[in-house]
Scaffold this active site. Structure first.
Site, PDB file in Angstrom:
ATOM      1  N   GLY A  31       0.734  -1.282   0.043  1.00  0.00           N
ATOM      2  CA  GLY A  31       0.055   0.044   0.022  1.00  0.00           C
ATOM      3  C   GLY A  31       1.000   1.318  -0.057  1.00  0.00           C
ATOM      4  N   HIS A  37       3.906   1.751  -8.107  1.00  0.00           N
ATOM      5  CA  HIS A  37       3.277   0.949  -8.151  1.00  0.00           C
ATOM      6  C   HIS A  37       2.248   0.822  -8.976  1.00  0.00           C
ATOM      7  CE1 HIS A  37       4.072   1.617  -3.540  1.00  0.00           C
ATOM      8  NE2 HIS A  37       4.515   0.260  -3.754  1.00  0.00           N
TER       9      HIS A  37
END
Ligand code: PAF
Length: 288
Positions: A31, A37
């Site tokens: 996260g 990402h």
């Protein structure tokens, strides 16, 4: 995008995604998502029918004095970013779902995990290998995508997949994606948000000094002297300490005293204030 938090929900959701033989790609994350990402997600989208992302801040890969509690957690914001990228499924297990009472197993990969971050962070790569093996078994992806920013992690995961004869994914379907950098060259990392504005400005010395060191070594400069100069440049640039600055074989991660005809990697971990930054760059011939 569906978000699932139990194994039962995950299995049901995966069964319908897989209907008709669709290919699934997994993007495992902790996260606090950033453009690095999202780049993994886009690569995964290009090569599979559906992308499954996971978000799990894995306690087993943090040492007792590391930043497990401080590690940024922002599930709603992360889910919105993944949804906007067209991710089909978000697997966000709780710690209890991942490591139920009585969990007693550990995966330890010798060799590639031992130097560099493995030496500086005892147990870290056992934690990574264990959770990634579980994520692979839970999701059973055709492909999995990881950032080259964590170059040693990628080598550990590929070695694990090869050694344990994993087939979902096969080791060859574990894809490394080049590091995404800020405009000043700093590698994107969820930990960059720990930096004060002054530290953030100083942190750009890391990629700059690494590029200069690679240029010098490729021009024939002595490796040990160049690495010593790199460390001195980082300290002069505001870094508090250097965990390691090393040249290694890009495949085995064995330390190198000189550039050879084989692809090499310059790997650095250094601390600025209380924040530990890592980076790596190719040196010598390209890895094929
Ligand atoms: O690179 C990361 O974010 C983590 O180490 C990973 C691969 C998701 C395992 O927890």
């Amino acid at each position: 995008m569906q978000t699932v938090t139990t194994l039962e929900m995950l299995r049901t959701a995966l069964a319908s995604l897989r209907a008709g033989g669709a290919r699934i790609a997994l993007v495992p994350t902790m996260g606090a998502l950033h453009e690095g990402h999202l780049t993994l997600v886009r690569r995964a989208q290009a090569e599979a029918d559906h992308v499954v992302a996971s978000i799990f801040v894995n306690p087993k890969q943090f040492g007792p004095n590391e930043d497990l509690d401080a590690y940024p957690r922002q599930l709603a914001a992360d889910a919105a970013m993944l949804e906007a990228e067209g991710v089909a499924l978000l697997w966000a297990p709780t710690v209890e779902a991942m490591y139920p009472q009585g969990f007693a197993s550990n995966i330890s990969v010798a060799g590639v995990s031992e130097g560099f971050c493995g030496a500086a962070r005892p147990g870290h790569f056992d934690g990574v290998a264990t959770v990634v093996c579980k994520l692979f078994n839970q999701v059973q992806p055709d492909l999995a995508f990881f950032g080259e920013k964590d170059f040693q992690q990628l080598a550990v995961i590929r070695t694990m997949a090869r050694d344990l004869d994993l087939t979902r994914p096969y080791a060859d379907n574990i894809i490394g994606v080049p590091t995404v950098r800020e405009a000043d060259g700093l590698a994107m990392s969820s930990r960059n948000r720990y930096l004060s504005p002054e530290q953030r400005a100083q942190a750009a010395a890391l990629p700059r000094a690494m590029q200069a060191a690679i240029a010098a070594m490729e021009a024939g400069a002595d490796v040990a002297a160049t690495l010593a100069g790199l460390e001195a440049a980082l300290v002069a640039g505001g870094f508090a300490s250097i965990d390691y600055a090393a040249l290694a074989d890009a495949r085995s991660l064995a330390p190198l005293a000189a550039l050879t005809a084989a692809p090499a990697r310059l790997l650095v971990a250094a601390r600025i204030g209380g924040t530990r930054l890592i980076d790596n760059m190719a040196a010598g011939p390209a890895l094929k």
